[in-house]
Each structure stands twice: as C-alpha cells, then as structure tokens.
Scaffold this motif. Structure first.
Motif, PDB file in Angstrom:
ATOM      1  N   PHE A 154      -1.409 -23.815  16.146  1.00 34.91           N
ATOM      2  CA  PHE A 154      -2.285 -24.490  15.187  1.00 34.91           C
ATOM      3  C   PHE A 154      -3.723 -24.542  15.680  1.00 34.91           C
ATOM      4  O   PHE A 154      -4.664 -24.463  14.878  1.00 34.91           O
ATOM      5  CB  PHE A 154      -1.760 -25.905  14.906  1.00 34.91           C
ATOM      6  N   TYR A 158      -6.546 -22.968  13.206  1.00 39.29           N
ATOM      7  CA  TYR A 158      -7.504 -23.840  12.537  1.00 39.29           C
ATOM      8  C   TYR A 158      -8.808 -24.005  13.305  1.00 39.29           C
ATOM      9  O   TYR A 158      -9.698 -24.728  12.853  1.00 39.29           O
ATOM     10  CB  TYR A 158      -6.854 -25.189  12.250  1.00 39.29           C
ATOM     11  N   SER A 200     -11.079 -32.994   9.122  1.00 36.08           N
ATOM     12  CA  SER A 200     -10.056 -32.266   9.884  1.00 36.08           C
ATOM     13  C   SER A 200      -8.757 -33.064   9.932  1.00 36.08           C
ATOM     14  O   SER A 200      -7.659 -32.496   9.807  1.00 36.08           O
ATOM     15  CB  SER A 200     -10.561 -31.995  11.306  1.00 36.08           C
ATOM     16  N   TYR A 201      -8.865 -34.379  10.106  1.00 33.62           N
ATOM     17  CA  TYR A 201      -7.675 -35.232  10.142  1.00 33.62           C
ATOM     18  C   TYR A 201      -6.944 -35.193   8.801  1.00 33.62           C
ATOM     19  O   TYR A 201      -5.708 -35.062   8.754  1.00 33.62           O
ATOM     20  CB  TYR A 201      -8.086 -36.660  10.481  1.00 33.62           C
ATOM     21  N   ARG A 203      -7.132 -32.819   6.580  1.00 35.51           N
ATOM     22  CA  ARG A 203      -6.559 -31.480   6.409  1.00 35.51           C
ATOM     23  C   ARG A 203      -5.248 -31.361   7.180  1.00 35.51           C
ATOM     24  O   ARG A 203      -4.282 -30.781   6.686  1.00 35.51           O
ATOM     25  CB  ARG A 203      -7.555 -30.416   6.895  1.00 35.51           C
ATOM     26  N   GLY A 204      -5.219 -31.923   8.379  1.00 34.31           N
ATOM     27  CA  GLY A 204      -3.993 -31.889   9.163  1.00 34.31           C
ATOM     28  C   GLY A 204      -2.854 -32.613   8.469  1.00 34.31           C
ATOM     29  O   GLY A 204      -1.704 -32.151   8.484  1.00 34.31           O
ATOM     30  N   GLU A 205      -3.147 -33.760   7.847  1.00 30.05           N
ATOM     31  CA  GLU A 205      -2.109 -34.487   7.115  1.00 30.05           C
ATOM     32  C   GLU A 205      -1.584 -33.671   5.940  1.00 30.05           C
ATOM     33  O   GLU A 205      -0.376 -33.624   5.695  1.00 30.05           O
ATOM     34  CB  GLU A 205      -2.671 -35.820   6.621  1.00 30.05           C
ATOM     35  N   HIS A 208       0.628 -30.904   7.239  1.00 28.39           N
ATOM     36  CA  HIS A 208       1.925 -31.423   7.682  1.00 28.39           C
ATOM     37  C   HIS A 208       2.824 -31.748   6.493  1.00 28.39           C
ATOM     38  O   HIS A 208       4.026 -31.428   6.496  1.00 28.39           O
ATOM     39  CB  HIS A 208       1.720 -32.665   8.542  1.00 28.39           C
TER      40      HIS A 208
END
Length: 253
Positions: A154, A158, A200-201, A203-205, A208
């Motif tokens: 990842f 990313y 970014s946080y 986008r990560g959620e 996931h």
C-alpha cells in the motif's frame, strides 16, 4: 498484488538476472550482505574480490557502470560520517598529511565505507533487475509476515497518489497568488499539510471499506504463485557462495 509499478531504479531488460524469480534474488542479496558484514576489515583484498563479483553480476544483468555509480550517491551521508571517524575516535594516533588521525577511526571508516558501499551496490543491482511488484511477490514467497507485505504494497501504491495530491494543492495555492517566501507563510503550509493528512486518512478508510465489501479478511489473495527450479536457485546463490569462500579465506589467511 495487482498491476505492476515501475520505479526509477528499475532498468528494463531480458538478462538472465532479470529472469530469475524474485525470491531467489532477495535471498542471494541478503546472504551476500551477511557474508560481507562478517568479513574481517583487515582483509582488504577480500573486499576487492567482492567488487569483482558484483561487477560480474552487473555485466550479466547488462547494467551499465554509470547507471550503478549514479545510484550509489544515496550513501553520501554514510561517507560523510565515515570521513569524520578518524578525527573524533579515541586511541592510538597516526600522522597523515600533517593531520593527527585515530588508527581505530581509520579502520572504522574503512569498515563503514567498504561494507556499506558493497551492501548498497548489491541492493541497487537487485532493484535494477526486479520490479517493485515482483519484490513484493518475492517477500511473500519467502514467508515474510503478510501484514508487513501488505503495508509495503500500500505504501508503494499510494505514495504516488499522495504525491500527486500535494502537487495539485501546490498548483491551487500558486493559482491564488501564494508563494512561500518566509516564516510568515509556514501557517499556510501547515494547514495544507493538515488537509493532506485528513484527505489521505479518509482515502484510506474508503479503500479499506471497499476491500472489506469485496471479501477482504486480513490477507491478500496470491494471484501469481512464483516458483523457482533448482537450477535457478543454484544460479542465484552463486554470488553469496563465492563470497562465502572469500570470507572464509579472509579469516584463515
């Protein structure tokens, strides 16, 4: 692991080294570095032979010397550290060109430069002949903890996404007449960094949740099962085995 991801260190080619399975090359480089580190620093001739071995690998991989030397510049901080060691180390002193240098410091500097340069050169050759996606598959094949492999995957995927987001934010600031020219503009840059972190946080959620909705249960499916024949293992381990012979002679002679 999905689609391939090229990187600047990789040099496309069709050499025998390029064709080796990635986990054999990873194992070979790891063993080679262990052998180099285990070599006594007083055996200078052994390090010269290691250079010859790496040069033979570079020739087999069709990696030009200029390409390799340019990427060795990454070790400049270690070179600067090694240069300072003879001046700050304690112990017996010796005069060299009118300067009082520590004998232990000189040996330490040589040890850092020789072993560090050989380790970086081996790593650069590995990266020059193996794509990032293949490296991840190789780590997976070598039974590295799956969670570490996923994190590395990842990060690679990313990293470019976040870099592009930073570039777009910079263009947006400049289009509004902003130009960072001093301490007074640090507040704007700090707010931009905070916004980038939040995006970014989030986008990560979203990524996931998308993975979970598609059946993700803590491990990624293996799409390409890379295997190696006995001949390929033998070819890959030629480098560390030859280096091991040199290391043993260094201890015995």
């Amino acid at each position: 692991m999905g689609a391939g991801h090229a990187h600047k260190l990789y040099r496309h080619g069709h050499s025998p080294v390029h064709g080796l399975p990635p986990h054999t090359k990873l194992a070979a480089v790891f063993c080679f570095v262990i052998v180099v580190v285990s070599t006594p620093r007083e055996a200078m001739w052994a390090f010269a032979l290691y250079v010859v071995l790496l040069a033979a690998v570079a020739y087999a991989a069709r990696v030009p010397a200029g390409f390799l030397l340019k990427r060795l510049l990454i070790e400049i901080p270690f070179v600067a550290f090694a240069v300072l060691m003879p001046f700050v180390a304690q112990g017996e002193r010796v005069d060299v060109l009118g300067m009082s240098l520590s004998v232990n410091g000189l040996w330490g500097a040589w040890n850092v430069l020789a072993k560090g340069t050989l380790g970086v050169a081996a790593s650069v050759l590995l990266a020059s002949t193996t794509e990032l996606r293949e490296l991840l598959l190789g780590l997976q094949r070598l039974r590295l903890p799956p969670l570490l492999v996923q994190i590395a995957s990842f990060m690679i995927r990313y990293g470019d996404v976040i870099t592009d987001e930073m570039r777009r934010m910079k263009i947006a600031r400049e289009s509004r007449g902003f130009e960072a020219s001093g301490v007074k503009h640090w507040g704007v840059l700090a707010k931009s960094a905070g916004a980038l972190f939040i995006r970014s946080y989030e986008r990560g959620e979203r990524v996931h949740l998308a993975m979970v909705s598609r059946g993700y249960a803590g491990s990624m499916p293996v799409i390409d099962d890379v295997s190696a024949s006995r001949a390929q293992w033998s070819y890959a381990l030629t480098l560390p085995c030859a280096a091991l012979v040199v290391c043993l002679l260094g201890w015995l002679l």
